[in-house]
Each structure stands twice: as C-alpha cells, then as structure tokens.
Scaffold this motif. Structure first.
Motif, PDB file in Angstrom:
ATOM      1  N   LYS A  33       0.805  -1.222   0.000  1.00  0.00           N
ATOM      2  CA  LYS A  33       0.000   0.000   0.000  1.00  0.00           C
ATOM      3  C   LYS A  33       0.841   1.276   0.000  1.00  0.00           C
ATOM      4  N   GLY A  34       1.998   1.219   0.635  1.00  0.00           N
ATOM      5  CA  GLY A  34       2.828   2.419   0.705  1.00  0.00           C
ATOM      6  C   GLY A  34       3.120   2.827   2.139  1.00  0.00           C
ATOM      7  N   SER A  35       4.108   3.703   2.300  1.00  0.00           N
ATOM      8  CA  SER A  35       4.599   4.058   3.625  1.00  0.00           C
ATOM      9  C   SER A  35       3.550   4.746   4.498  1.00  0.00           C
ATOM     10  N   GLU A  36       2.601   5.437   3.871  1.00  0.00           N
ATOM     11  CA  GLU A  36       1.594   6.145   4.662  1.00  0.00           C
ATOM     12  C   GLU A  36       0.651   5.185   5.397  1.00  0.00           C
ATOM     13  N   TYR A  37       0.715   3.904   5.060  1.00  0.00           N
ATOM     14  CA  TYR A  37      -0.135   2.907   5.714  1.00  0.00           C
ATOM     15  C   TYR A  37       0.595   2.139   6.825  1.00  0.00           C
ATOM     16  N   VAL A  38       1.837   2.521   7.091  1.00  0.00           N
ATOM     17  CA  VAL A  38       2.615   1.857   8.141  1.00  0.00           C
ATOM     18  C   VAL A  38       2.354   2.549   9.469  1.00  0.00           C
ATOM     19  N   SER A  39       2.054   1.774  10.481  1.00  0.00           N
ATOM     20  CA  SER A  39       1.751   2.324  11.804  1.00  0.00           C
ATOM     21  C   SER A  39       2.958   3.027  12.413  1.00  0.00           C
ATOM     22  N   ALA A  40       2.712   4.143  13.060  1.00  0.00           N
ATOM     23  CA  ALA A  40       3.778   4.832  13.789  1.00  0.00           C
ATOM     24  C   ALA A  40       4.314   3.965  14.923  1.00  0.00           C
ATOM     25  N   TYR A  41       3.497   3.022  15.417  1.00  0.00           N
ATOM     26  CA  TYR A  41       3.926   2.147  16.507  1.00  0.00           C
ATOM     27  C   TYR A  41       4.955   1.117  16.064  1.00  0.00           C
ATOM     28  N   GLN A  42       5.144   1.011  14.742  1.00  0.00           N
ATOM     29  CA  GLN A  42       6.188   0.129  14.227  1.00  0.00           C
ATOM     30  C   GLN A  42       7.557   0.504  14.786  1.00  0.00           C
ATOM     31  N   SER A  43       7.717   1.770  15.160  1.00  0.00           N
ATOM     32  CA  SER A  43       9.017   2.244  15.652  1.00  0.00           C
ATOM     33  C   SER A  43       9.452   1.538  16.926  1.00  0.00           C
ATOM     34  N   PHE A  44       8.501   0.987  17.705  1.00  0.00           N
ATOM     35  CA  PHE A  44       8.912   0.301  18.930  1.00  0.00           C
ATOM     36  C   PHE A  44       8.217  -1.052  19.146  1.00  0.00           C
ATOM     37  N   ALA A  45       7.113  -1.325  18.482  1.00  0.00           N
ATOM     38  CA  ALA A  45       6.362  -2.553  18.769  1.00  0.00           C
ATOM     39  C   ALA A  45       7.140  -3.817  18.417  1.00  0.00           C
ATOM     40  N   TRP A  46       8.148  -3.703  17.565  1.00  0.00           N
ATOM     41  CA  TRP A  46       8.939  -4.857  17.157  1.00  0.00           C
ATOM     42  C   TRP A  46      10.086  -5.151  18.108  1.00  0.00           C
TER      43      TRP A  46
END
Length: 419
Positions: A122-135
C-alpha cells in the motif's frame, strides 16, 4: 538479602492463567497442535503450541491494542496477573524502587510482518507509527513498566531460551543493589510466516505432523522441538521488603544462579553446562544431594540431549535425581520457557509434586530418572531449572522453598493425575 517470588502469571499453550496451566501440566494435558495463527500447510513444520482462548480485548484497554504485538499483549496480561497475585498496588512513592527485567528472543515479529506487508502493498503512509517500537526486544519491559507505573531499574535480556532465567537472575542482582521489587521473566511468540521461517532456519524444529511424536526430548526418536508462544511473569521481591509490605504468601526463593557459554564447535573443548550447574549450586550453598528435582532444558536434539543428560549424571549420579520436562506439553517457549519452568518448580514446592514429561521414553544410556506417565508425589524443597540458548548459552537457576514454610498443602488437592 533474600530474593523471594511473591506473584506468578502464566500464559501457556496448555493453560491460560497459572491455575489452568498447573492443573493441565500435572494432569499431562497437551497444548500442542496444528498451527492456527496462519496457514502453515506449505511449510515443513506445521505444529505449534498456541495459547488457547486468549482475546486481548477481554483483558486490556482498547488504546493498547493498536500499539502492541500479540506476544506483548500476552506479557501484559501475565504481568497483570502476577502483580495481582502478589497483592501489588500502584504506589507512586515506591515507583523508583520497582522495576522490570524481561527476556525476549524475537520481539514483535507478527506486528512487524503486518506493517511490512502494508509498506510493500500500500505504501509508507499505511505503516503504523507504533512500528518504531512494537517490534523491539525491550517492548515487553517498556509496556509493563508504563502500564504499572514501575520507574526503577529496567532492561531486557536477549539470550534465546536461556534468557528467561538470565532475566530473573538480573532481577535478583538489582534487589541486592537496593531495589525492592522487580517484575521479571519472559514471554515470547512469533507464530507468523516471518517468525516461522526464522525458526526453521535454525535446523532444530520438528517436522512431524503428529503431536504424539513431534517433541520427544531424551528419546531415541528425538528429532527437534515444537515452537510455541507464551511464558511467565514473576514478581521477585527483597524478602525483608516483602515482609514490610505485609505479604502473606511467598512461593519460594531464588537461591542460586550461574551462566556459562559453550566453546566454539569443532575446537575440541567440552560443553560447559556442567560448570553452570555446579556454580549455581555453589551460589545457593546447596549440595547435589539436596536437590529434589531438575527441570531440564530438553532440546529434543540427540546431541544436545546427550550433553544435558551427561551433565546431570555427572553432578547427581546415574538416576540420582528426578528429572522432568513439562515443556513437552507446551512446546519450546524460547525466552518464556525458563520462567514457566521456574513457575512450575515453585508450584512443585508448594504442592509436593513433580509434573510429568509426556510421551518420551528415555534412552537407557542417558541414565536419567525421567518422570514420565503421570505426576510424582515428592516433598520438593529445592529445584534446579536449566535452560540453554541457541549459540551456546547455558543457564542454571536454583529455586528453594520459603524459609520456615509450614503452609504446604497436599499435592493431591492441587494436581490431578490421569486415571
């Protein structure tokens, strides 16, 4: 300083919650079955241990769900249960004396996969901001700390299957340095395509489709382990601080610990698990003859099983101590495995019972007194828990009965063996 365990929270494939886990484990109830979290039909391995009946929305506020991976939700719930079991209330005045030390092997793989798929499709605008720490490996520690107002020393340990014991040992060290209470243990889970491929790459995962034969440690049919999700969170306190807090129930003491690292394969030096066992017993001031049960790492890889069997036999003698591996009912929980075994050891002390190792028929040459078939009634006072991580990690933890304990209950009332 005495490090005591005052609270336990377990999320395991054969039981959601400490009581359900323990009853199932004593009865030999299996939690291994076909993978349900994704379609594994095209993969070499298709069995897993998955936590049953877990609906995060029934246990956690909705605001936490978009920012957490499945394994973090399990960890948060296990921590909630452990703190409630210990009777710990949020106390702003004590916040900096209370911390969190957990272990993780993989981090939030399922969350990462979902967000990467969104990025690709879908593109970067569909990536959750929580990806920065949830992993991140430390996310369970951070989320437990925030949720419960625990502002003292915190951290994460990454040493694969050995990590959970290492985290509990680190909690014990921090108590010696002045902390009063640590939430510790580990919860892992990566039953998703990305995590599955990573686990298969290690070459130690069983490819059997039969739950009855897939995970058989110390058995001549051993051909790898079954991956699983879950773990346990423990409340570990300074003994004097627990008394001052008015704690009415103590499960036991973290009496001794040691860790070693195996030499590089092929250089002719022996494995070091036996050194870890001896050092942990020395740290606890415990003689081999005082140990009532060993909770084995139980890799179910013939060479690794042989090394563990030889180490146990060298320290305790042939058939010298009961040995059990209740993880045969759950699968291998990675960083969560050690803490679940610690919980089982503490409950063994409380209820005077050793849970069984299911399905395995021990190789006679290993000379192990493996508890099989059904639970064994034994007055357990001291237990040794072993864990080994991929790459050479070895950890050994000694768990002892509460001092001056006179409240032990009949094990028959708590554990039901199979008729």
């Amino acid at each position: 300083m005495t490090a005591v365990v005052t609270g336990i929270g377990v999320v395991a494939p054969n039981g959601l919650g400490t009581d359900d886990y323990w009853k199932a484990t004593c009865a030999g109830v299996d939690g291994i079955g076909p993978v349900r979290r994704f379609d594994a039909s095209t993969y070499p391995a298709r069995l897993a241990g998955e936590v049953p009946g877990f609906e995060a929305s029934e246990h956690l506020p909705s605001r936490l769900l978009p920012q957490t991976d499945h394994m973090t939700r399990l960890a948060l719930v296990a921590a909630d249960w452990a703190l409630a079991d210990a009777g710990v209330d949020r106390d702003p005045e004590a916040a900096f004396e209370r911390g969190v030390i957990t272990a993780s092997s993989v981090g939030g793989f399922e969350f990462v996969q979902r967000e990467l798929q969104a990025l690709w499709t879908k593109g970067s605008e569909y990536v959750s901001a929580y990806q920065s720490f949830a992993w991140f490996y430390a996310v369970n520690t951070g989320q437990i700390s925030i949720r419960n107002g625990l502002k003292g020393p915190s951290g994460v340990v990454v040493s694969e299957q050995a990590g959970g014991l290492d985290a509990v040992a680190q909690a014990r060290r921090l108590l010696r340095k002045g902390s009063k209470l640590l939430v510790s243990g580990g919860v892992d889970g990566s039953i998703c395509p990305w995590g599955w491929v990573a686990q298969l790459s290690g070459g130690r995962v069983s490819t059997s489709d039969d739950p009855e034969t897939a995970y058989l440690p110390f058995d001549e049919r051993a051909a790898g382990h079954v991956p699983a999700e879950g773990g346990a969170i423990l409340v570990v306190e300074d003994g004097e601080a627990a008394r001052e807090r008015g704690v009415a129930k103590v499960y036991g003491e973290i009496a001794g610990y040691a860790a070693t690292f195996d030499p590089k394969p092929g250089i002719g030096r022996p494995p070091t698990l036996v050194r870890a066992i001896r050092a942990a017993l020395a740290d606890a001031g415990t003689e081999p003859g005082e140990v009532d049960v060993v909770f084995a790492d139980a890799a179910a890889v013939p060479e690794l099983d042989r090394v563990e069997a030889e180490a146990i036999t060298e320290v305790f003698g042939a058939h010298g101590v009961p040995v059990t591996a209740p993880k045969t009912m759950t699968g291998r929980l990675y960083a969560g495995g050690g803490p679940v075994d610690v919980a089982a050891a503490l409950l063994s002390i409380r209820d005077k019972v050793i849970p069984p190792t299911t399905r395995s028929r021990p190789v006679p040459g290993y000379h192990l007194d493996l508890v099989t078939g059904q639970a064994r009634g034994v007055a357990v006072r001291t237990a040794l828990v072993l864990a080994r991580g991929h790459g050479g990690f070895n950890s050994a933890l000694v768990v002892g009965a509460p001092r001056n304990d006179t409240t032990g209950r009949s094990w028959e009332k708590q554990c039901r063996t199979r008729s």
